[in-house]
Design a protein around this motif. Sequence first.
Motif, short mmCIF file in Angstrom:
data_model
loop_
_atom_site.label_atom_id
_atom_site.label_comp_id
_atom_site.label_asym_id
_atom_site.label_seq_id
_atom_site.Cartn_x
_atom_site.Cartn_y
_atom_site.Cartn_z
N ASN A 1 0.82 -1.21 0.00
CA ASN A 1 0.00 0.00 0.00
C ASN A 1 0.86 1.26 0.00
O ASN A 1 0.61 2.20 -0.75
CB ASN A 1 -0.94 0.01 1.21
N ILE A 2 1.89 1.27 0.85
CA ILE A 2 2.72 2.48 0.89
C ILE A 2 3.58 2.60 -0.37
O ILE A 2 3.90 3.71 -0.81
CB ILE A 2 3.58 2.55 2.17
N MET A 3 3.93 1.46 -0.98
CA MET A 3 4.65 1.51 -2.25
C MET A 3 3.79 2.12 -3.34
O MET A 3 4.27 2.88 -4.19
CB MET A 3 5.12 0.11 -2.65
N ALA A 4 2.50 1.81 -3.33
CA ALA A 4 1.58 2.42 -4.29
C ALA A 4 1.53 3.93 -4.10
O ALA A 4 1.54 4.69 -5.07
CB ALA A 4 0.19 1.80 -4.14
N LEU A 5 1.48 4.37 -2.84
CA LEU A 5 1.47 5.81 -2.56
C LEU A 5 2.75 6.47 -3.06
O LEU A 5 2.72 7.54 -3.68
CB LEU A 5 1.32 6.04 -1.06
N GLY A 6 3.89 5.84 -2.77
CA GLY A 6 5.17 6.42 -3.17
C GLY A 6 5.34 6.47 -4.67
O GLY A 6 5.81 7.47 -5.22
N GLU A 7 4.98 5.39 -5.37
CA GLU A 7 5.11 5.34 -6.83
C GLU A 7 4.24 6.40 -7.50
O GLU A 7 4.68 7.09 -8.41
CB GLU A 7 4.74 3.95 -7.34
N GLN B 1 7.28 -1.08 -15.51
CA GLN B 1 8.13 -1.36 -14.36
C GLN B 1 8.14 -0.14 -13.44
O GLN B 1 8.04 1.00 -13.90
CB GLN B 1 9.55 -1.67 -14.84
N SER B 2 8.28 -0.38 -12.15
CA SER B 2 8.34 0.72 -11.18
C SER B 2 9.48 1.68 -11.49
O SER B 2 10.61 1.26 -11.73
CB SER B 2 8.52 0.16 -9.77
N ARG B 3 9.17 2.97 -11.51
CA ARG B 3 10.19 3.98 -11.72
C ARG B 3 10.86 4.37 -10.42
O ARG B 3 11.98 4.86 -10.41
CB ARG B 3 9.57 5.23 -12.36
N THR B 4 10.16 4.16 -9.32
CA THR B 4 10.69 4.55 -8.01
C THR B 4 11.57 3.48 -7.42
O THR B 4 12.45 3.76 -6.60
CB THR B 4 9.51 4.85 -7.05
N GLY B 5 11.37 2.22 -7.82
CA GLY B 5 12.21 1.13 -7.36
C GLY B 5 12.19 0.95 -5.86
O GLY B 5 11.13 0.99 -5.21
N ALA B 6 13.37 0.78 -5.28
CA ALA B 6 13.48 0.48 -3.86
C ALA B 6 13.06 1.65 -2.98
O ALA B 6 12.85 1.47 -1.77
CB ALA B 6 14.93 0.09 -3.52
N ASP B 7 12.91 2.85 -3.55
CA ASP B 7 12.53 4.03 -2.76
C ASP B 7 11.03 4.17 -2.60
O ASP B 7 10.57 5.04 -1.85
CB ASP B 7 13.10 5.30 -3.40
N ALA B 8 10.24 3.38 -3.32
CA ALA B 8 8.79 3.55 -3.28
C ALA B 8 8.24 3.43 -1.86
O ALA B 8 7.39 4.22 -1.44
CB ALA B 8 8.12 2.52 -4.19
N ALA B 9 8.75 2.46 -1.10
CA ALA B 9 8.19 2.21 0.23
C ALA B 9 8.53 3.33 1.22
O ALA B 9 7.67 3.76 1.98
CB ALA B 9 8.69 0.87 0.77
N ILE B 10 9.76 3.82 1.21
CA ILE B 10 10.13 4.85 2.18
C ILE B 10 9.43 6.16 1.86
O ILE B 10 8.98 6.90 2.76
CB ILE B 10 11.67 5.02 2.27
N THR C 1 9.24 -11.81 -2.26
CA THR C 1 9.03 -13.03 -1.49
C THR C 1 7.57 -13.44 -1.54
O THR C 1 7.23 -14.61 -1.55
CB THR C 1 9.48 -12.84 -0.03
N GLY C 2 6.69 -12.45 -1.56
CA GLY C 2 5.26 -12.65 -1.74
C GLY C 2 4.78 -11.78 -2.88
O GLY C 2 5.56 -11.09 -3.53
N ILE C 3 3.48 -11.80 -3.12
CA ILE C 3 2.87 -10.97 -4.16
C ILE C 3 1.65 -10.28 -3.57
O ILE C 3 0.81 -10.92 -2.92
CB ILE C 3 2.45 -11.81 -5.39
N GLY C 4 1.57 -8.98 -3.79
CA GLY C 4 0.41 -8.22 -3.33
C GLY C 4 0.24 -7.00 -4.21
O GLY C 4 1.10 -6.68 -5.03
N ALA C 5 -0.88 -6.31 -4.03
CA ALA C 5 -1.15 -5.13 -4.84
C ALA C 5 -1.68 -4.00 -3.97
O ALA C 5 -2.42 -4.22 -3.02
CB ALA C 5 -2.16 -5.45 -5.94
N GLY C 6 -1.26 -2.78 -4.32
CA GLY C 6 -1.82 -1.58 -3.73
C GLY C 6 -2.74 -0.95 -4.77
O GLY C 6 -2.35 -0.76 -5.91
N VAL C 7 -3.96 -0.65 -4.37
CA VAL C 7 -4.99 -0.18 -5.30
C VAL C 7 -5.34 1.27 -5.00
O VAL C 7 -5.78 1.60 -3.89
CB VAL C 7 -6.25 -1.06 -5.19
N ILE C 8 -5.15 2.12 -5.99
CA ILE C 8 -5.55 3.52 -5.88
C ILE C 8 -6.68 3.75 -6.88
O ILE C 8 -6.52 3.53 -8.08
CB ILE C 8 -4.38 4.47 -6.16
N SER C 9 -7.84 4.16 -6.37
CA SER C 9 -9.00 4.41 -7.21
C SER C 9 -9.59 5.76 -6.85
O SER C 9 -9.76 6.07 -5.66
CB SER C 9 -10.06 3.31 -7.00
N GLY C 10 -9.85 6.57 -7.87
CA GLY C 10 -10.34 7.91 -7.60
C GLY C 10 -9.33 8.76 -6.87
O GLY C 10 -9.69 9.71 -6.17
#
Length: 394
Positions: free
Chosen positions: A179-185, A351-360, A203-212
């Motif tokens: 979720n926070i990676m979605a916000l950062g990206e 592909q993510s443009r923010t990479g490893a920085d998305a979460a922070i 290690t796992g797979i998940g998704a952050g969903v931003i709508s509206g």
Amino acid sequence: MDLFQILRDGRPRTRSELAAITGLARSTVAARIEALMDLQLIGPIEDAVSTGGRPSSQFAISGSHRIVAGVDIGASHVRVALATLTGSILGELKKTITVDRGPEELLGWVTSALQQLLDESDYSNSDLLAIGVGLPGPVEYRTGRPINPPIMPGWDKFDVPGWIGKSFDVPVLVDNDVNIMALGERHVAWPGVDQLIFVKVATGIGAGVISGGVLQRGAQGTAGDIGHINVSRGAEVPCQCGNRGCLEALASGPAIARVLETEGVEGIESQTSAEVVGLVKQGNLQAIQAVRQAGRDIGEVLTTCVSLMNPQVIVIGGSIAQAGEHIIAGAREVVYARSMPLATESLHIVQSRTGADAAIVGAALLALDHALSFSNVERMILENAPRVPSTVRG
């Protein structure tokens, strides 16, 4: 519309512009600006061009007086950072440590590191408005407690906000890492996009969903848990959740590594994402084919997401995304073939443009969104208002 929330977009505006947008009287706008300046949330900047007479002063959100903190806790690392009110990272510390060491050890390091950053900066503890934390597991957002996190022994229902709050008397917001990676990206790479899915493949797979333009957490905070959606190809493949055929059991980093190990590919010793990415970058054909197939499996699940959500952008991030275009190509192959043309004619799968920085970055934004919310700013204004002494009647 609230004056301060308008200024959060970073664009400077004059008193006249703010009065026109909000419909408030000039005197009300002036009083509101004064109150926000007293809190050091906004400040004057260079004068605007005037049509005559004195130049009109412009005001914008202040990025230099108050701060927030972000904490990114991953499966094998912890990062902490201070950020301005515009989301810019001021400084950070990082430690390699596995999350299975337990909450006391990791959060003990987090609080010490945050205090070190504050001590070495030009800011004090009183300048800190809030702390955002990302965890690699399911989180009940209302309480900030992880719930049955599969790779986090000892963390179940642990009071993360309470632990950190003992050291810092500010709100502590906790969410899962994707979720926070979605916000950062979105903040860094797609600020104008209101319909976005961020898929973390590691290690796992998940998704952050931003709508509206709003992060969707769902009723219990499990929105976007696509890693445990069934994939037709994996009917007999067991998953750590207890079911069979889950996307995570087929397309995560360890799952891809197990396939390569079974095929006798050299270089797989620990069944990690890093080993898979390393083989792909070396041009190993079996690794490339396995990653592409993982992309197809992810694409199968994303096809349903596209039909349900109609996103503008799907971002693939996480450690396996470092394998480059191969996983993206597999996802595109299936999504574009199986989805309705209207849903995909303007869809970007990237592909993510923010990479490893998305979460922070996302963790800092989590704190910012709370600290600068309308209700919180109103509370700060009321608390900062001068107290009028009561009249004593004789």
